[in-house]
Scaffold this motif. Structure first.
Motif, PDB file in Angstrom:
ATOM      1  N   PRO A 265       0.738  -1.177  -0.227  1.00  0.00           N
ATOM      2  CA  PRO A 265       0.202   0.005   0.084  1.00  0.00           C
ATOM      3  C   PRO A 265       0.845   1.382  -0.074  1.00  0.00           C
ATOM      4  CG  PRO A 265       0.032  -0.678   2.402  1.00  0.00           C
ATOM      5  CD  PRO A 265       1.007  -1.731   1.337  1.00  0.00           C
ATOM      6  N   GLU A 266       2.285   1.230  -0.084  1.00  0.00           N
ATOM      7  CA  GLU A 266       2.965   2.510  -0.008  1.00  0.00           C
ATOM      8  C   GLU A 266       2.519   3.389  -1.044  1.00  0.00           C
ATOM      9  OE1 GLU A 266       5.204  -1.145   1.791  1.00  0.00           O
ATOM     10  OE2 GLU A 266       4.145  -0.942  -0.127  1.00  0.00           O
ATOM     11  N   ASP A 267       2.563   3.067  -2.187  1.00  0.00           N
ATOM     12  CA  ASP A 267       2.138   3.993  -3.194  1.00  0.00           C
ATOM     13  C   ASP A 267       0.580   4.129  -3.580  1.00  0.00           C
ATOM     14  OD1 ASP A 267       5.040   4.518  -3.534  1.00  0.00           O
ATOM     15  OD2 ASP A 267       5.074   2.717  -4.742  1.00  0.00           O
ATOM     16  N   PHE A 268      -0.377   3.092  -3.415  1.00  0.00           N
ATOM     17  CA  PHE A 268      -1.503   3.074  -3.932  1.00  0.00           C
ATOM     18  C   PHE A 268      -2.119   1.858  -2.913  1.00  0.00           C
ATOM     19  CE2 PHE A 268      -4.929   1.771  -6.573  1.00  0.00           C
ATOM     20  CZ  PHE A 268      -5.425   3.091  -7.200  1.00  0.00           C
ATOM     21  N   SER A 269      -3.233   2.301  -2.445  1.00  0.00           N
ATOM     22  CA  SER A 269      -4.187   1.158  -1.589  1.00  0.00           C
ATOM     23  C   SER A 269      -5.171   0.714  -2.334  1.00  0.00           C
ATOM     24  CB  SER A 269      -4.790   1.812  -0.521  1.00  0.00           C
ATOM     25  OG  SER A 269      -3.826   2.496   0.435  1.00  0.00           O
ATOM     26  N   VAL A 270      -5.591  -0.647  -2.057  1.00  0.00           N
ATOM     27  CA  VAL A 270      -6.462  -1.350  -2.592  1.00  0.00           C
ATOM     28  C   VAL A 270      -7.363  -2.166  -1.605  1.00  0.00           C
ATOM     29  CG1 VAL A 270      -6.954  -3.411  -4.235  1.00  0.00           C
ATOM     30  CG2 VAL A 270      -4.865  -1.701  -4.519  1.00  0.00           C
ATOM     31  N   ILE A 271      -8.718  -2.524  -1.985  1.00  0.00           N
ATOM     32  CA  ILE A 271      -9.508  -2.966  -1.109  1.00  0.00           C
ATOM     33  C   ILE A 271     -10.336  -4.036  -1.941  1.00  0.00           C
ATOM     34  CG2 ILE A 271     -11.103  -1.096  -0.999  1.00  0.00           C
ATOM     35  CD1 ILE A 271     -11.888  -1.857   1.777  1.00  0.00           C
ATOM     36  N   GLY A 272     -10.687  -4.949  -1.484  1.00  0.00           N
ATOM     37  CA  GLY A 272     -11.506  -5.911  -2.259  1.00  0.00           C
ATOM     38  C   GLY A 272     -12.956  -6.273  -1.746  1.00  0.00           C
ATOM     39  N   PHE A 273     -13.648  -7.233  -2.134  1.00  0.00           N
ATOM     40  CA  PHE A 273     -14.904  -7.564  -1.778  1.00  0.00           C
ATOM     41  C   PHE A 273     -15.276  -9.162  -1.950  1.00  0.00           C
ATOM     42  CE2 PHE A 273     -19.456  -7.932  -1.231  1.00  0.00           C
ATOM     43  CZ  PHE A 273     -19.898  -6.573  -0.999  1.00  0.00           C
ATOM     44  N   ASP A 274     -15.559  -9.768  -0.852  1.00  0.00           N
ATOM     45  CA  ASP A 274     -15.895 -11.326  -0.987  1.00  0.00           C
ATOM     46  C   ASP A 274     -15.276 -11.811   0.378  1.00  0.00           C
ATOM     47  OD1 ASP A 274     -17.635 -11.262  -2.937  1.00  0.00           O
ATOM     48  OD2 ASP A 274     -16.297 -11.686  -4.409  1.00  0.00           O
TER      49      ASP A 274
END
Length: 333
Positions: A265-274
């Motif tokens: 996540p240092e440069d860009f954050s990501v969140i998912g689903f399921d």
């Protein structure tokens, strides 16, 4: 003395048709058979209590009642829908709960819903669970199948009524938005391969909290999707985080970003689903919106019990998702 099992020959004799006609209806080979004849054969099979030889073998070894699970073998799964992380999790929960309740779960992959009514009748299923189809398919089943029908994640107009079990997709988007906002993110892109049904609701929930969020509709094939990401890389990176409508797309995006030298996540954050299995082993471990498939399985078989007691039972149940926080979202200052 046990009653002799009903045979194809018995059904054909009662109707005055050939055994080949009855056999073709049983196996879904009905293109050259008139609709009226197909309907007559289906009714007679059900009326006489016909069961295929395999069913007698299964029921002889296990006296459980049979429940069918029909999963859409959509082309996006590349012929391997049961290898999809979410569907495999759903299947595992349903199989476990079926066993606990004394049912035997029969799983069918189908591109078309047309032969499901015959399957349900021939196998004398107590109920049929359907995953991943659309409104026109549900209507066909409702008209042609004389078995309790339970839909998982169904979308249909308000004038149609079905026993339906779904997650609160809008609330899932809200959860993702609230968490990202709490972590300091204002500019978020939602990654989906469509802008309809559950994915649209998830995006709308995100926008409820972060109204500046944008939707990026991507191709479903990986090669085409990565080409799309490269072509739209600047637009993607105008945001600080991505909310992906599935964990599969979240993991795929992280992999793509790695090839571009972008760290999560240092440069860009990501969140998912399921919350599919194994996310704690991902690098980084993926934060996601969790669907409780075990609770869904319990409620599904509760529905089957309710329908057995009252054939007029009708319910549209919406389950509440929760956030599973891990390490793929950076807190901004």
């Amino acid at each position: 003395m046990d009653k002799r099992p009903v045979t194809i020959q018995d059904v054909a004799y009662e109707l005055g048709v050939s055994t080949a006609t009855v056999s073709n209806v049983i196996h879904g080979k009905t293109r050259k058979i008139g609709r009226e004849t197909v309907a007559l054969v289906e009714r007679k099979l059900e009326e006489m209590g016909y069961l295929p030889r395999q069913a007698h073998i299964l029921l002889g070894k296990n006296p459980s009642a049979l429940v069918g699970l029909v999963i859409n073998d959509h082309e996006k799964y590349g012929g391997h829908p049961l290898e999809d992380g979410y569907l495999s999790k759903v299947l595992n929960s349903l199989v476990r709960e079926a066993e606990r309740r004394g049912y035997l779960l029969i799983v069918k992959l189908a591109r078309s819903i047309d032969d499901v009514p015959v399957l349900a009748s021939v196998w004398n299923m107590e109920a049929v669970i359907v995953q991943g189809f659309c409104q026109v398919d549900y209507r066909k089943l409702k008209m042609n199948m004389h078995r309790p029908l339970i839909i998982l994640d169904g979308f249909f107009s308000e004038d149609d009524e079905y026993n339906n079990l779904e997650i609160d997709h809008f609330e899932g988007g809200v959860l993702a938005g609230e968490y990202l906002k709490e972590m300091g993110h204002e500019f978020v892109v939602c990654i989906s391969d469509n802008d309809i049904c559950m994915d649209r609701l998830r995006y709308q929930g995100l926008c409820e909290v972060l109204p500046e969020s944008v939707l990026m509709v991507v191709p479903s094939g990986r090669k085409e999707r990565w080409a799309f990401f490269r072509e739209n890389f600047t637009e993607l990176m105008n945001n600080t985080a991505a909310f992906c409508v599935s964990d599969f797309y979240a993991l795929d995006l992280i992999r793509f970003l790695n090839t571009m030298g972008v760290r999560v996540p240092e440069d860009f954050s990501v969140i998912g689903f399921d919350d599919i299995p194994g996310l704690d082993l991902a690098i980084p471990p993926l934060t996601t919106v969790r669907q409780d498939t075990d609770e869904r399985a319990v409620r599904t078989f509760d529905m089957i019990g309710a329908l057995k007691a009252d054939p007029g039972y009708l319910a549209d149940i919406r389950l509440t998702p929760v956030l599973a926080e891990r390490a793929s979202v950076k807190k901004l200052s």
